[in-house]
Motif scaffolding. Structure first.
Motif, mmCIF file in Angstrom:
data_model
loop_
_atom_site.group_PDB
_atom_site.id
_atom_site.type_symbol
_atom_site.label_atom_id
_atom_site.label_comp_id
_atom_site.label_asym_id
_atom_site.label_seq_id
_atom_site.Cartn_x
_atom_site.Cartn_y
_atom_site.Cartn_z
ATOM 1 N N GLN A 355 31.817 54.146 40.932
ATOM 2 C CA GLN A 355 30.743 53.199 41.183
ATOM 3 C C GLN A 355 31.257 51.761 41.125
ATOM 4 O O GLN A 355 30.856 50.906 41.921
ATOM 5 N N LEU A 356 32.151 51.533 40.163
ATOM 6 C CA LEU A 356 32.710 50.194 40.041
ATOM 7 C C LEU A 356 33.581 49.832 41.237
ATOM 8 O O LEU A 356 33.708 48.655 41.587
ATOM 9 N N HIS A 357 34.181 50.833 41.839
ATOM 10 C CA HIS A 357 35.038 50.572 42.987
ATOM 11 C C HIS A 357 34.242 49.916 44.117
ATOM 12 O O HIS A 357 34.712 48.996 44.793
ATOM 13 N N ILE A 362 33.042 44.376 46.855
ATOM 14 C CA ILE A 362 32.206 43.210 47.146
ATOM 15 C C ILE A 362 32.796 41.958 46.519
ATOM 16 O O ILE A 362 32.893 40.900 47.149
ATOM 17 N N ILE A 363 33.241 42.100 45.241
ATOM 18 C CA ILE A 363 33.796 40.946 44.521
ATOM 19 C C ILE A 363 35.067 40.457 45.196
ATOM 20 O O ILE A 363 35.314 39.248 45.307
ATOM 21 N N GLU A 368 35.028 32.812 45.629
ATOM 22 C CA GLU A 368 35.002 32.276 44.277
ATOM 23 C C GLU A 368 35.858 33.151 43.369
ATOM 24 O O GLU A 368 35.890 34.372 43.500
ATOM 25 N N GLY A 369 36.539 32.481 42.469
ATOM 26 C CA GLY A 369 37.373 33.224 41.531
ATOM 27 C C GLY A 369 36.537 33.999 40.531
ATOM 28 O O GLY A 369 35.564 33.468 39.984
ATOM 29 N N THR A 370 36.916 35.275 40.300
ATOM 30 C CA THR A 370 36.172 36.133 39.378
ATOM 31 C C THR A 370 37.138 36.765 38.375
ATOM 32 O O THR A 370 38.232 37.200 38.742
ATOM 33 N N ASN A 383 39.890 38.926 40.856
ATOM 34 C CA ASN A 383 39.813 39.178 42.290
ATOM 35 C C ASN A 383 40.854 38.335 43.037
ATOM 36 O O ASN A 383 41.503 37.465 42.450
ATOM 37 N N PRO A 384 41.064 38.581 44.337
ATOM 38 C CA PRO A 384 42.075 37.817 45.083
ATOM 39 C C PRO A 384 41.839 36.320 45.058
ATOM 40 O O PRO A 384 42.799 35.533 45.052
ATOM 41 N N ALA A 385 40.568 35.893 45.044
ATOM 42 C CA ALA A 385 40.289 34.459 45.012
ATOM 43 C C ALA A 385 40.816 33.840 43.715
ATOM 44 O O ALA A 385 41.292 32.701 43.697
ATOM 45 N N PHE A 386 40.715 34.577 42.614
ATOM 46 C CA PHE A 386 41.261 34.091 41.338
ATOM 47 C C PHE A 386 42.756 33.811 41.479
ATOM 48 O O PHE A 386 43.255 32.767 41.054
#
Length: 907
Positions: A355-357, A362-363, A368-370, A383-386
């Motif tokens: 489910q988290l996958h 989406i993230i 935006e960095g997460t 995430n990649p933005a981070f």
């Protein structure tokens, strides 16, 4: 002559004298006229009486003298036996175990009498009547106990324990005694076992016993020595392990090498519905999903073959036939024929992961960095933005604390308020200055929220941020103009004083030190006047960059004006930190500066003040640092000065020795001397200890007490240690090739060589290079280091011992000398520290300590050598106590290899 033949001896003498007298005297009388016969016969009788009286008196006097000498010898022997008894009692009491000595002769006679008429074995006799053991116990008497026995059994005195020792036997202990008596009667002379004893206060304790029989001259039992050790903690720990195994929080299982279940815990009942008893004897693979059978078999085989803990997953069915996904950890110790495995049901966890996958996809698509963290604040995912914003890839940052991103711009209150808002409101928003992996500080607009599960239980936190660097860029420009030095872009004086005040306040709260350095470029005025201010300014810019590289990011370098700089060093643990900074500053100016193709050499003077020793305010610390700078400049170019003169001298000496030591290694100023080691009784050479020396070309011989600690602190000890081992082995090989037998060469090893290098690998390479016999090499390591690094020391020393290299504990007795750790370590020899030898033979405490060390070493079959032996009295005391070897000035000081060869090897 033996006393039992003495009467016969006297009688024979009397008969011989009497016969000779009668024959000779009668012949003389008959030769004279007959008228003289009567008076001559009377005279002859009186003369015979006198002669025999004198003879008897002389013989009896001789017997009296001999008897008196025998009585004196008996008294002396009695005193020696008493002294020996007292010595043995003291030695036994020094051991960290209880020792009981029993007289078993009557008990043995009783057993022999019974067995002569009993038709059967001794074990049958005990089985026939449990009270038979009581008859034997009544025949046993206690000869002696040590102080540890009284303490162990709770007796007020040895007499109480001796007279009432039967109270300590529990039924368990009596059963053990019966089993051991059967072994003794069948010829076994020593037995080690475990049982339970009672104390005089009624409590019981688990004990390990080691019993040894002492046989008399006829080969019969006469004495029994029992060593008792309290193992209550060990037994309790074993029970705790069994209790832990039976907990139902996991699926714990033990199988044989064919995967047949030997034991299972209650977890199988509560989690999968299987009774542990019903599982015993089943094949584990019968529970495994057919598709996972091969992978499970391969995992088990790998665990057995590699002797490692192996992790794997498979599906196992429960009591209703439904399969659960299990995560396993299995191991098969080499000394065991069993496989130990622990499994966790991760079925629901895997479903949640799927489910988290979806949510992660989406993230990962956002700009935006997460970042998510667990409850302890450790980063779980980004995430990649981070990564794009911070420069940290996922593999670099996961598992670390977000503080690695901290810029240092926010104080403790800032973060406390942040976490307070999270706890109360479940959310925090605001601006944060963080640092990228490249060191760039940038602003973020950050939102942090709680992460909860389906039951609203807190699982961690999620942070979402946006880079607002563009927004802040204009603000930075304004701040930069107001806070930085226009030429060097170092913090200006305003910023420096603010940071200094902040550091003073923080150091006061934490009871820490800080340091202020005033740095001035020597004769910089001449550069401005001769080369021009433009070149001078460029040199100041280059100098400021070098200064910044010499300090940590949390420290501050500021320009105070002209060619003077101020440095703030925070959290100063000791003067070694300052010393290192000063060295780096001077090293930074060793290389010339390049200006228009011309090399320009600059030097600096430094003044140093410390908080709180030299002041507790900005003005005092800066003023005293400037005062120290003035003193340094008065001494000439390239000097530094502490505000405290005494500290200056110590630091200066340390720096001079360190710099000289680096040259000493390069220019081969180090050399070895060898102190002979001797057998204490024969004075035969048994070994040599290699000792390092330093001959400085200007100041002469430098004490190892001065340069070894500096070598340890700077890491030079690793290079020096390898050189010592190599030099000693090469010298030993040369002596062996010349046909000289010197025993062994002992080499001291620093703790740093065990921690920061592969000592075994280094020694192995040196032995291969030198072709030196490993059994001729002995490695010495201090007791204090072993106690601090027992696991590391044990691993290294075990490897060395396997190759035949002997190991010794140096300075034994100065640390926490413990039987428990000595039994675990691969040690061959104990070196009694010189501080204890100095107390011999007059100081009774010193004698007792040395006696205890020797007794401990003997109990563990270790060789013993005393160092620092300087007098015959010390050596005699060591001989009396049973020491094996000695070294010290009494026999020889450390000698050059040539003198060792001429004095001890060629002869």
């Amino acid at each position: 002559m033996k006393s039992k033949n003495y009467p016969l001896y006297i009688t024979l003498i009397y008969v011989v004298v009497s016969v000779l007298w009668i024959v000779l005297s009668d012949g003389l009388v008959l030769a004279l006229p007959s008228s003289l016969h009567a008076p001559l016969q009377t005279l002859k009788g009186w003369i015979f009486v006198c002669i025999t009286g004198v003879l008897i008196y002389s013989l009896m006097r001789k017997e009296k003298v001999a008897t008196a000498r025998v009585i004196d010898d008996l008294k002396s022997s009695k005193k020696q036996l008493s002294d020996l008894h007292n010595k043995n009692t003291s030695m036994l009491e020094a051991l960290p175990v209880a020792i009981v000595e029993m007289d078993f002769s009557l008990a043995k006679q009783h057993i022999d009498t019974v067995m002569q008429s009993y038709q059967g074995e001794l074990s049958d006799w005990f089985h026939a009547s449990p009270k038979n053991i009581d008859a034997i116990i009544e025949q046993i008497s206690i000869k002696s106990v040590d102080g540890a026995a009284c303490e162990l059994f709770g007796a007020d005195s040895p007499d109480k324990l001796i007279s009432n020792f039967r109270q300590v036997f529990t039924p368990t202990a009596l059963d053990l005694i019966k089993k051991n008596l059967v072994l003794y009667y069948n010829g076994q002379t020593s037995v080690k076992s475990e049982t339970e004893f009672a104390r005089f206060d009624g409590s019981t304790f688990a004990a390990s016993t080691y019993t040894t029989l002492a046989l008399n001259s006829e080969g019969s039992w006469s004495r029994m020595v029992v060593i008792v050790e309290d193992i209550t903690e060990k037994v309790t720990a074993t029970k705790a392990v069994n209790s832990f195994f039976d907990l139902d929080i996991n699926l714990n299982i033990i199988t044989d090498l064919d995967s047949i279940i030997v034991r299972a815990n209650q977890g199988w009942q509560s989690l999968l519905g299987y009774s542990p008893v019903n599982l015993e004897g089943l094949w584990l693979l019968d529970l495994v999903h057919p598709s996972d059978t091969d992978a499970t078999i391969n995992a088990m085989l790998s665990a057995r073959a590699n002797n490692t803990t192996l992790s794997f997953e498979n599906r196992c069915k429960d009591h209703h036939g439904e399969y659960h996904l299990l995560s396993w950890s299995a191991s098969c110790p080499s000394e065991s024929n069993l496989i130990y495995a622990v499994a966790t049901d991760i079925t629901q966890q895997r479903q949640a992961e799927e489910q988290l996958h979806t949510a992660a996809s989406i993230i990962n698509s956002t700009s935006e960095g997460t970042m998510t963290t667990d409850l302890d604040g450790c980063i779980q995912d980004v995430n990649p933005a981070f990564s794009a914003i911070t420069g940290y890839q996922r593999a670099d940052i996961v598992g670390k604390n977000p503080r690695v991103l901290s810029s240092g711009r926010h104080d403790r209150n800032f973060y406390q308020n942040m976490w307070k808002a999270l706890v109360v409101d479940g959310q925090w928003q605001g601006e944060v200055w963080n640092r990228t992996r490249a060191g760039e500080v940038y602003p973020q607009f950050l939102t942090i929220n709680k992460l909860t599960d389906h039951q609203e239980r807190l699982q961690g936190y999620v942070g979402v941020f946006t880079d607002i660097s563009d927004i802040k860029q204009s603000e930075e420009t304004i701040i930069k103009l107001s806070t930085l030095d226009a030429l060097t872009e170092l913090p200006n004086w305003t910023v420096f004083t603010e940071r200094l005040q902040h550091s003073i306040d923080r150091s006061a709260r934490k009871n820490q030190q800080l340091c202020v350095l005033s740095v001035d470029i020597d004769n910089f005025k001449l550069i401005n006047e001769s080369l021009g201010f433009d070149i001078g300014d460029d040199l100041l810019i280059q100098a400021s960059k070098r200064l910044k590289l010499c300090v940590r990011t949390e420290d501050t370098v500021a320009r105070h004006g002209g060619d003077e700089f101020k440095l703030l060093i925070e959290d100063v643990q000791d003067t070694a930190v300052i010393h290192k900074v000063v060295e780096q500053l001077y090293a930074a100016f060793n290389d010339p500066f390049m200006q228009n193709g011309q090399l320009i050499y600059l030097s600096i003077c430094i003044g140093i003040s410390l908080y709180p020793a030299d002041g507790d305010s900005i003005s005092m610390l800066v003023r005293n640092a400037d005062t120290a700078l003035t003193q340094a400049k008065s001494l000439g170019s390239g000097r530094y000065q502490f505000y405290s003169q005494a500290l200056t001298e110590v630091a200066l000496e340390s720096m001079l020795i360190e710099n000289a030591l680096r040259l000493a290694i390069k220019h081969e100023q180090l050399f070895l001397v060898y102190q002979p080691q001797f057998d204490i009784k024969t004075h035969q050479l048994v070994g040599l200890e290699a000792l390092i020396r330093w001959q400085h070309p200007d100041i002469g011989l430098v004490s190892p007490m001065k340069f070894i600690p500096i070598a340890e602190r700077t890491g030079m000890i690793l290079e020096i240690g390898k050189w010592v081992i190599k030099t000693a082995c090469m010298q030993g090989k040369a002596w062996l090739d010349a046909g000289y037998d010197f025993g062994r060469i002992a080499v001291n090893v620093s703790g740093s060589q065990l921690i920061h290098s592969d000592l075994y690998k280094d020694v192995k390479q040196i032995l291969t290079l030198s072709q030196f016999d490993p059994e001729r090499l002995e490695i010495e390591i201090t007791e204090s280091f072993i106690m601090q690094n027992e696991v590391k020391a044990s691993e290294a020393l075990n490897k060395l011992r396997k190759d035949g290299i002997r190991t010794a504990i140096d300075d034994f007795g100065t640390g926490y000398s413990s039987l428990s750790y000595l039994k675990k370590l691969p040690i061959d020899k104990l070196k009694i520290d010189k501080s204890f030898v100095n107390e011999l033979p007059d100081n009774m405490d010193g004698v007792a300590i040395v006696n205890a060390i020797i007794s401990l070493g003997k109990a563990l079959n270790l060789s013993l050598i005393a160092e620092g032996v300087e007098t015959l009295e010390q050596e005699q005391s060591l001989i009396h106590q049973g020491c094996d070897q000695v070294q010290g000035f009494l026999h020889s000081k450390p000698l050059a290899s040539e003198l060792v060869e001429s004095r001890y090897l060629k002869g």
